[in-house]
Design a protein around this motif. Sequence first.
Motif, PDB file in Angstrom:
ATOM      1  N   MET A   1       0.814  -1.207   0.000  1.00  0.00           N
ATOM      2  CA  MET A   1       0.000   0.000   0.000  1.00  0.00           C
ATOM      3  C   MET A   1       0.853   1.264   0.000  1.00  0.00           C
ATOM      4  O   MET A   1       0.500   2.261  -0.626  1.00  0.00           O
ATOM      5  N   ARG A   4       1.816   2.667  -3.265  1.00  0.00           N
ATOM      6  CA  ARG A   4       0.732   3.303  -4.025  1.00  0.00           C
ATOM      7  C   ARG A   4       0.342   4.675  -3.473  1.00  0.00           C
ATOM      8  O   ARG A   4      -0.508   5.352  -4.052  1.00  0.00           O
ATOM      9  N   TRP A   5       0.929   5.070  -2.354  1.00  0.00           N
ATOM     10  CA  TRP A   5       0.555   6.327  -1.705  1.00  0.00           C
ATOM     11  C   TRP A   5       1.201   7.507  -2.426  1.00  0.00           C
ATOM     12  O   TRP A   5       2.392   7.490  -2.726  1.00  0.00           O
ATOM     13  N   PHE A  12      -4.234   6.757  -2.311  1.00  0.00           N
ATOM     14  CA  PHE A  12      -3.610   5.579  -2.904  1.00  0.00           C
ATOM     15  C   PHE A  12      -4.008   5.550  -4.374  1.00  0.00           C
ATOM     16  O   PHE A  12      -5.196   5.572  -4.697  1.00  0.00           O
TER      17      PHE A  12
END
Length: 298
Positions: A1, A4-5, A12
């Motif tokens: 995650m 994807r930030w 995200f």
Amino acid sequence: MVERWRPETHTFNLCTDEVTITLQDVEVLFGLRVDGEPLYTRYEPPPGSTWVTELTRLTHFVPGAEGQMSGQSRVQISALCTYLEDLDPVQDGTQQDVVDRHTRLYMLIIFGGILFPNSTGAFVCLRYLVFLEHLDWLGDYSWAVFVLAYLYRCLCRASIGAVSDVCGFFALLQLWAWKRMLPFQPVPRHHLDIDMPYARRWDWVGQGVWSSRCPLIHIDIVEDHMPERVLRQFGYTQSIPPDVRHELRHYQRDDWAAVDDEFLAFMAVQLHRWENRLGTLAVVGHLTPIQDYMRWYH
């Protein structure tokens, strides 16, 4: 995650669209208050005092052993736990000031071990004592904003390589992912009544702020809440969001950063923005055909 930030948008970036943790998620999942007083304070302890002195005054705990302090403003969480274990338990006849001291110690452990852990998870910042002076004020603060600001900052610093480890309230991130992203959901261990969602146990007093384009303030940390980029999470059709201004340098602030006139002026502006939070709600503008939005997004 974390990969994807995007720190400039606090979202995200998935292959289909943007998603993020919003104030709505914090209040619904954990019942933390959204609409309340901001938790902001300057770094310095009260005049003529130190953070260690304040810790002793409010809890009667006196750091002494080597390693129990990190610098002048962080205390070892395990030392607080050991001290609590040696105290007499709170009972019906316990005096109120003793109960208050126990409460402050437990709150510090929760702050440093669960809600606002640093990368080591071993110390808690004593600046939180400012908000534990008057325990009857705790219900007036916007704890959801406090938690989300810290988590945003931790994700931002990790995503730009400013730190090697990720920290923050990861139970929130995990439950949010289970709730919002079906592929991440584990098999439920218990079957709940579908007519009574678990979040119904709390009154959602902060609904008016869920979609506010407001600052998230955590003592000296300020991160923007950008609901206009994830309108679908609020039940609206997603339109092309406006451009954002991004300043990487603000992630460099830490406990040792200077509190100068420029920073105080900046914080005054952010506190004013928070006071006007109900006037900056994300609005649904002209509906954008999904093809145009996806073309823009990709």
